[in-house]
Design a protein around this motif. Structure first.
Motif, PDB file in Angstrom:
ATOM      1  N   ASP A  51      -5.274   2.864   3.391  1.00  0.00           N
ATOM      2  CA  ASP A  51      -5.031   2.107   2.160  1.00  0.00           C
ATOM      3  C   ASP A  51      -4.441   0.732   2.460  1.00  0.00           C
ATOM      4  O   ASP A  51      -4.728  -0.242   1.754  1.00  0.00           O
ATOM      5  N   LEU A  52      -3.646   0.644   3.525  1.00  0.00           N
ATOM      6  CA  LEU A  52      -3.141  -0.655   3.941  1.00  0.00           C
ATOM      7  C   LEU A  52      -4.296  -1.550   4.392  1.00  0.00           C
ATOM      8  O   LEU A  52      -4.324  -2.752   4.092  1.00  0.00           O
ATOM      9  N   VAL A  55      -5.955  -2.970   1.244  1.00  0.00           N
ATOM     10  CA  VAL A  55      -5.231  -4.087   0.637  1.00  0.00           C
ATOM     11  C   VAL A  55      -5.431  -5.361   1.464  1.00  0.00           C
ATOM     12  O   VAL A  55      -5.667  -6.445   0.916  1.00  0.00           O
ATOM     13  N   GLY A 212      -6.536  -0.063  -3.752  1.00  0.00           N
ATOM     14  CA  GLY A 212      -6.054  -0.930  -2.681  1.00  0.00           C
ATOM     15  C   GLY A 212      -6.815  -2.244  -2.629  1.00  0.00           C
ATOM     16  O   GLY A 212      -6.221  -3.319  -2.482  1.00  0.00           O
ATOM     17  N   SER A 215      -5.717  -4.439  -5.516  1.00  0.00           N
ATOM     18  CA  SER A 215      -4.413  -5.071  -5.280  1.00  0.00           C
ATOM     19  C   SER A 215      -4.542  -6.266  -4.346  1.00  0.00           C
ATOM     20  O   SER A 215      -3.912  -7.313  -4.557  1.00  0.00           O
ATOM     21  N   TRP A 268      -2.106   6.580  -6.464  1.00  0.00           N
ATOM     22  CA  TRP A 268      -2.870   5.542  -5.770  1.00  0.00           C
ATOM     23  C   TRP A 268      -2.479   4.141  -6.211  1.00  0.00           C
ATOM     24  O   TRP A 268      -2.261   3.263  -5.350  1.00  0.00           O
ATOM     25  N   SER A 272      -0.744   1.368  -3.799  1.00  0.00           N
ATOM     26  CA  SER A 272      -1.380   0.070  -3.615  1.00  0.00           C
ATOM     27  C   SER A 272      -0.431  -1.068  -3.973  1.00  0.00           C
ATOM     28  O   SER A 272      -0.436  -2.116  -3.323  1.00  0.00           O
ATOM     29  N   LEU A 275       1.948  -1.494  -1.004  1.00  0.00           N
ATOM     30  CA  LEU A 275       1.316  -2.147   0.135  1.00  0.00           C
ATOM     31  C   LEU A 275       1.010  -3.608  -0.172  1.00  0.00           C
ATOM     32  O   LEU A 275       1.076  -4.464   0.721  1.00  0.00           O
TER      33      LEU A 275
END
Length: 364
Positions: A51-52, A55, A212, A215, A268, A272, A275
């Motif tokens: 997820d990082l 982003v 992600g 964001s 989630w 997000s 992050l």
């Protein structure tokens, strides 16, 4: 300037990219039975590393298109897609070829047909219980779908720029994702299909994993369209970093049951947000994350894509040859699996990925 080049100038983003891939590797330690009880606390949430990456991609790749649009200039879609093709496909195809030609390379015996990987379709149609080999390509499928669809959406919204339209689209994606995941979870939990439904119906499909990327794109839009506000906020980079850590702790609490309804409904977007706060802090040249270059971090960030591609099969190969020797060795086992993964990733990067980037330069 490419997203990779921009990231290379920002030590904070290099640090986050390195954390993302190393954290993901920790999570995938389950392939070899885990790396010991002392690492379970880190392995448990290592899936958040992907997820990082999302982003970071939303921010860096989205910025490639939004910066010229904010200045009233139409970006070159030809250049955009050529950059993506030469950045992603050479290393991906090389690893896919090894998976297909050398079954012993696979971390699991079964594998989906090659065309599902070649067309970046495997995350939408996979029998995970029988064909888990190279399943981590699911995240590349999500990224490719983003590369395909986002430019059209960005160009459409840029015809008559409007903050209201932008926020409406963001809210539709955000609330739609919450509603969709909640509905799928409630349905599958009630019917209990005899398959890994959490992975196949919630975790892998693109439409459930847009938080992600959204964001990251929102960060890119902020930087491109409101540069003065971005610069003012940048003076408080440390506060953003600390807020990101606090919200990340909340996200971990929401995901204390990783397959539960709470995490997979609202968890989630909370993750997000956390992050995104960290990426904003990392995108500044001062503060906790972006003030200095740490030894080795930039190199790990540079090979992170190759490292993501090869670390799972390398884990399996190391276990097959030296697993009995490493079992129960704790930090020694962790270092051995990691070192061989780094070596394999370096070979892939310098022999395939980097030549692909040089070839890209001839077209651009």
């Amino acid at each position: 300037m490419s997203a990779q080049a921009r990231g290379a100038q920002l030590p904070g983003l290099d640090l986050l990219r390195a954390i993302a891939v190393l954290w993901t590797m920790q999570f995938h330690g389950f392939i070899v039975g885990g790396l010991g009880p002392n690492w379970r606390w880190l392995e448990r949430y290592g899936w958040m590393g992907v997820d990082l990456f999302f982003v970071l991609s939303g921010f860096l790749i989205g910025g490639q298109l939004l910066r010229p649009l904010a200045k009233g200039v139409a970006p070159s879609l030809r250049d955009f897609y050529l950059k993506r093709v030469f950045r992603i496909l050479p290393a991906f195809w090389a690893v896919l070829a090894v998976y297909l030609l050398w079954p012993g390379f696979r971390e699991a015996p079964g594998m989906e047909p090659w065309w599902k990987f070649a067309l970046f379709f495997v995350n939408l149609d996979i029998n995970y219980a029988a064909n888990a080999a190279f399943s981590h390509a699911w995240s590349l499928c999500v990224e490719e779908h983003f590369y395909l669809l986002f430019p059209a959406l960005a160009l459409l919204l840029a015809r008559k720029p409007s903050a209201i339209k932008f926020w409406v689209v963001c809210l539709v994606v955000l609330l739609g994702g919450i509603a969709l995941r909640t509905g799928v979870w409630l349905h599958d939990d009630a019917t209990q299909p005899q398959r890994p439904w959490f992975v196949e119906d919630i975790y892998y499909p693109t439409w459930n994993r847009l938080d992600g990327l959204l964001s990251g794109v929102m960060l890119a839009a902020w930087q491109a369209y409101r540069p003065a506000a971005w610069a003012r906020a940048a003076q408080h980079a440390n506060r953003f970093a600390l807020a990101g850590i606090a919200v990340l702790a909340l996200a971990m609490w929401l995901f204390r049951d990783r397959v539960g309804l709470l995490g997979n409904s609202i968890g989630w977007p909370v993750l997000s947000l956390a992050l995104a706060l960290l990426v904003f802090a990392g995108a500044q040249t001062h503060g906790i994350l972006g003030s200095r270059k740490l030894p080795g971090v930039a190199w790990i960030a540079t090979i992170s894509y190759s490292l993501y591609l090869v670390h799972k099969p390398v884990y399996a190969l190391v276990q097959a040859h030296w697993g009995a020797l490493l079992e129960g060795r704790g930090v020694l086992a962790w270092a051995a699996y990691g070192a061989v993964s780094l070596l394999a990733a370096a070979l892939l990067h310098y022999m395939v990925e980097r030549p692909g980037l040089r070839l890209r330069g001839r077209f651009l």
